[in-house]
Enzyme design. Structure first.
Site, mmCIF file in Angstrom:
data_model
loop_
_atom_site.group_PDB
_atom_site.id
_atom_site.type_symbol
_atom_site.label_atom_id
_atom_site.label_comp_id
_atom_site.label_asym_id
_atom_site.label_seq_id
_atom_site.Cartn_x
_atom_site.Cartn_y
_atom_site.Cartn_z
ATOM 1 N N ALA A 66 26.646 -11.944 35.183
ATOM 2 C CA ALA A 66 26.222 -11.577 33.831
ATOM 3 C C ALA A 66 25.763 -12.847 33.127
ATOM 4 O O ALA A 66 26.176 -13.957 33.494
ATOM 5 C CB ALA A 66 27.388 -10.939 33.096
ATOM 6 N N GLY A 111 28.852 -10.571 38.229
ATOM 7 C CA GLY A 111 28.069 -9.334 38.191
ATOM 8 C C GLY A 111 27.154 -9.169 39.397
ATOM 9 O O GLY A 111 26.774 -8.045 39.743
ATOM 10 N N GLU A 114 29.321 -7.802 42.025
ATOM 11 C CA GLU A 114 29.624 -6.423 41.598
ATOM 12 C C GLU A 114 28.440 -5.494 41.849
ATOM 13 O O GLU A 114 28.620 -4.345 42.261
ATOM 14 C CB GLU A 114 30.023 -6.433 40.112
ATOM 15 C CG GLU A 114 31.370 -7.122 39.902
ATOM 16 C CD GLU A 114 31.668 -7.437 38.444
ATOM 17 O OE1 GLU A 114 30.775 -7.971 37.739
ATOM 18 O OE2 GLU A 114 32.791 -7.163 37.992
ATOM 19 N N GLU A 134 35.021 -15.059 37.303
ATOM 20 C CA GLU A 134 35.270 -14.759 35.889
ATOM 21 C C GLU A 134 36.521 -15.418 35.324
ATOM 22 O O GLU A 134 36.542 -15.857 34.174
ATOM 23 C CB GLU A 134 35.357 -13.241 35.672
ATOM 24 C CG GLU A 134 34.019 -12.524 35.763
ATOM 25 C CD GLU A 134 33.640 -12.103 37.175
ATOM 26 O OE1 GLU A 134 34.321 -12.540 38.125
ATOM 27 O OE2 GLU A 134 32.677 -11.342 37.330
HETATM 28 N N1 CAA Z 1 24.285 -16.818 33.094
HETATM 29 C C1 CAA Z 1 23.327 -17.473 32.440
HETATM 30 N N2 CAA Z 1 22.581 -18.452 33.002
HETATM 31 C C2 CAA Z 1 22.844 -18.769 34.285
HETATM 32 C C3 CAA Z 1 23.845 -18.123 35.026
HETATM 33 C C4 CAA Z 1 24.586 -17.087 34.393
HETATM 34 N N3 CAA Z 1 25.526 -16.369 35.018
HETATM 35 N N4 CAA Z 1 23.887 -18.668 36.265
HETATM 36 C C5 CAA Z 1 22.932 -19.619 36.290
HETATM 37 N N5 CAA Z 1 22.301 -19.689 35.084
HETATM 38 C C6 CAA Z 1 21.223 -20.591 34.704
HETATM 39 C C7 CAA Z 1 21.751 -21.985 34.396
HETATM 40 O O1 CAA Z 1 22.246 -22.041 33.086
HETATM 41 C C8 CAA Z 1 20.504 -22.800 34.612
HETATM 42 O O2 CAA Z 1 19.686 -22.668 33.483
HETATM 43 P P1 CAA Z 1 18.920 -23.966 32.867
HETATM 44 O O3 CAA Z 1 18.002 -24.421 33.972
HETATM 45 O O4 CAA Z 1 18.210 -23.416 31.677
HETATM 46 O O5 CAA Z 1 19.984 -24.974 32.574
HETATM 47 C C9 CAA Z 1 19.804 -22.095 35.754
HETATM 48 O O6 CAA Z 1 20.348 -20.773 35.801
HETATM 49 C C10 CAA Z 1 20.053 -22.758 37.090
HETATM 50 O O7 CAA Z 1 21.460 -22.853 37.277
HETATM 51 P P2 CAA Z 1 22.204 -24.229 37.614
HETATM 52 O O8 CAA Z 1 21.450 -25.392 37.073
HETATM 53 O O9 CAA Z 1 23.635 -24.099 37.193
HETATM 54 O O10 CAA Z 1 22.060 -24.223 39.219
HETATM 55 P P3 CAA Z 1 23.061 -24.915 40.267
HETATM 56 O O11 CAA Z 1 22.378 -24.844 41.570
HETATM 57 O O12 CAA Z 1 23.506 -26.241 39.787
HETATM 58 O O13 CAA Z 1 24.354 -23.962 40.283
HETATM 59 C C11 CAA Z 1 25.489 -21.846 40.342
HETATM 60 C C12 CAA Z 1 24.235 -22.636 40.743
HETATM 61 C C13 CAA Z 1 26.690 -22.350 41.131
HETATM 62 C C14 CAA Z 1 25.238 -20.391 40.696
HETATM 63 C C15 CAA Z 1 25.742 -22.003 38.828
HETATM 64 O O14 CAA Z 1 24.541 -21.699 38.139
HETATM 65 C C16 CAA Z 1 26.810 -21.108 38.300
HETATM 66 O O15 CAA Z 1 27.985 -21.380 38.481
HETATM 67 N N6 CAA Z 1 26.418 -20.028 37.582
HETATM 68 C C17 CAA Z 1 27.352 -19.133 36.937
HETATM 69 C C18 CAA Z 1 28.018 -18.217 37.954
HETATM 70 C C19 CAA Z 1 29.063 -17.380 37.286
HETATM 71 O O16 CAA Z 1 30.049 -17.865 36.779
HETATM 72 N N7 CAA Z 1 28.848 -16.049 37.258
HETATM 73 C C20 CAA Z 1 29.738 -15.107 36.673
HETATM 74 C C21 CAA Z 1 29.274 -14.762 35.287
HETATM 75 S S1 CAA Z 1 30.425 -13.812 34.393
HETATM 76 C C22 CAA Z 1 30.213 -12.218 34.938
HETATM 77 O O17 CAA Z 1 29.391 -11.928 35.791
HETATM 78 C C23 CAA Z 1 31.078 -11.207 34.253
HETATM 79 C C24 CAA Z 1 31.015 -9.835 34.771
HETATM 80 O O18 CAA Z 1 31.688 -9.448 35.717
HETATM 81 C C25 CAA Z 1 30.168 -8.866 34.120
#
Ligand code: CAA
Length: 261
Positions: A66, A111, A114, A134
């Site tokens: 998400a 998500g 999921e 999460e």
């Molecule tokens: N939401 C919003 N933006 C996201 C995102 C997310 N879940 N995942 C990645 N992005 C964005 C980053 O902010 C970044 O944007 P900018 O270039 O504008 O800074 C872009 O995508 C590229 O990401 P990274 O620079 O972080 O890329 P990386 O290769 O260094 O890392 C990653 C990759 C490990 C996937 C890292 O992006 C990450 O940890 N993302 C979040 C993953 C996460 O925690 N997901 C769970 C979300 S909560 C959820 O899903 C709740 C639910 O059940 C409904």
């Protein structure tokens, strides 16, 4: 639709939905969720589609969860509405009228994991990673993760994944049954399309009834589940495809194409 691509290959009875927000690793913003819902409605309305594939754009991520930036300031009521919306759409995927294959082309986090789990079948590229991160963000999984992961893999492993937030690589995902198959990234779509076409080559009403029997049966006790199967099984005998297929068998012929009737 700005954030989702939809390709319908009616001649092959297969549709492809691509979450197309690679700059944010295909994170599920409200716009993506709305576009995904619209794409699902369009595929659902097209009776020539017998199998659906969902994937993410790019080679790095299926869906990285998400959208955290959009989610971070929500209050309890807004979070509940968001959780209900995501769950409503993913349940729509789970109960979709034909099989749905997730072609997991990279990160399937939060998500994303999921969404993949709401699909019937998961094929992953070798760089795919699965996690429910999460708890590290101060929340629980919100789009079905606590429920579908605990039903799909051993409950102790699901709990460990959710409590530790660790990423699972494809070898482990395969051994857990979290994915059906692992292929190299360049072969992923061909493999998903091959499987979708193979599904679509069988009687679509029968396949849909199999899906209903499995999904509904898993939610109840075995006696009720067997009754669900009897209903789905017997209803197939009202279809033209059942008559065609069984007559073809006894006449030693092959069905070239089912009528979906
Ligand atoms: N939401 C919003 N933006 C996201 C995102 C997310 N879940 N995942 C990645 N992005 C964005 C980053 O902010 C970044 O944007 P900018 O270039 O504008 O800074 C872009 O995508 C590229 O990401 P990274 O620079 O972080 O890329 P990386 O290769 O260094 O890392 C990653 C990759 C490990 C996937 C890292 O992006 C990450 O940890 N993302 C979040 C993953 C996460 O925690 N997901 C769970 C979300 S909560 C959820 O899903 C709740 C639910 O059940 C409904």
């Amino acid at each position: 639709m700005n954030t989702v691509l939809l390709d319908m290959h009616c001649d092959e009875n297969v549709a492809l939905i691509t979450i197309n927000r690679p700059q944010a690793l295909n994170a599920l913003s409200s716009e993506v969720l709305e576009d995904l819902n619209n794409a699902l409605a369009q595929v659902c309305a097209n009776k020539d589609i017998y199998a659906l594939i969902i994937t993410g754009a790019g080679e790095k991520s299926f869906v990285a969860g998400a959208d955290i930036a959009e989610m971070k300031d929500k209050n309890i009521d807004e979070a509940a509405a968001y959780g209900r919306l995501g769950n409503q759409i993913f349940t729509r995927v789970e109960n979709f009228r034909c099989p749905v294959i997730a072609a997991v082309n990279g990160f399937a986090l939060g998500g994303g994991c999921e969404l993949a789990m709401a699909c019937d079948i998961r094929i992953a590229s070798s760089n795919a990673r699965f996690a429910q991160p999460e708890a590290g963000l101060g929340i629980t999984p919100g789009f079905g993760g606590t429920q579908r992961l605990a039903r799909l893999i051993p409950v102790g492993v699901a709990k460990e994944m959710i409590y530790t937030c660790r990423q699972v690589k494809v070898e482990e995902a395969l051994s857990l049954g979290l994915v059906n198959k692992v292929v190299e990234q360049e072969a992923l779509m061909a493999e998903a399309i091959k499987m979708a076409k193979r599904i679509a080559s069988n009687a679509p009403i029968a396949v849909a009834n199999c899906k209903t029997a499995i999904n509904k049966g898993l939610q109840t006790d075995i006696d009720s589940a067997i009754n669900i199967e009897v209903k789905q099984f017997s209803e197939c005998f009202a279809s033209e495809d059942q008559k065609t297929a069984m007559n073809a068998f006894v006449n030693k012929e092959k069905v070239e194409k089912f009528a979906n009737k």
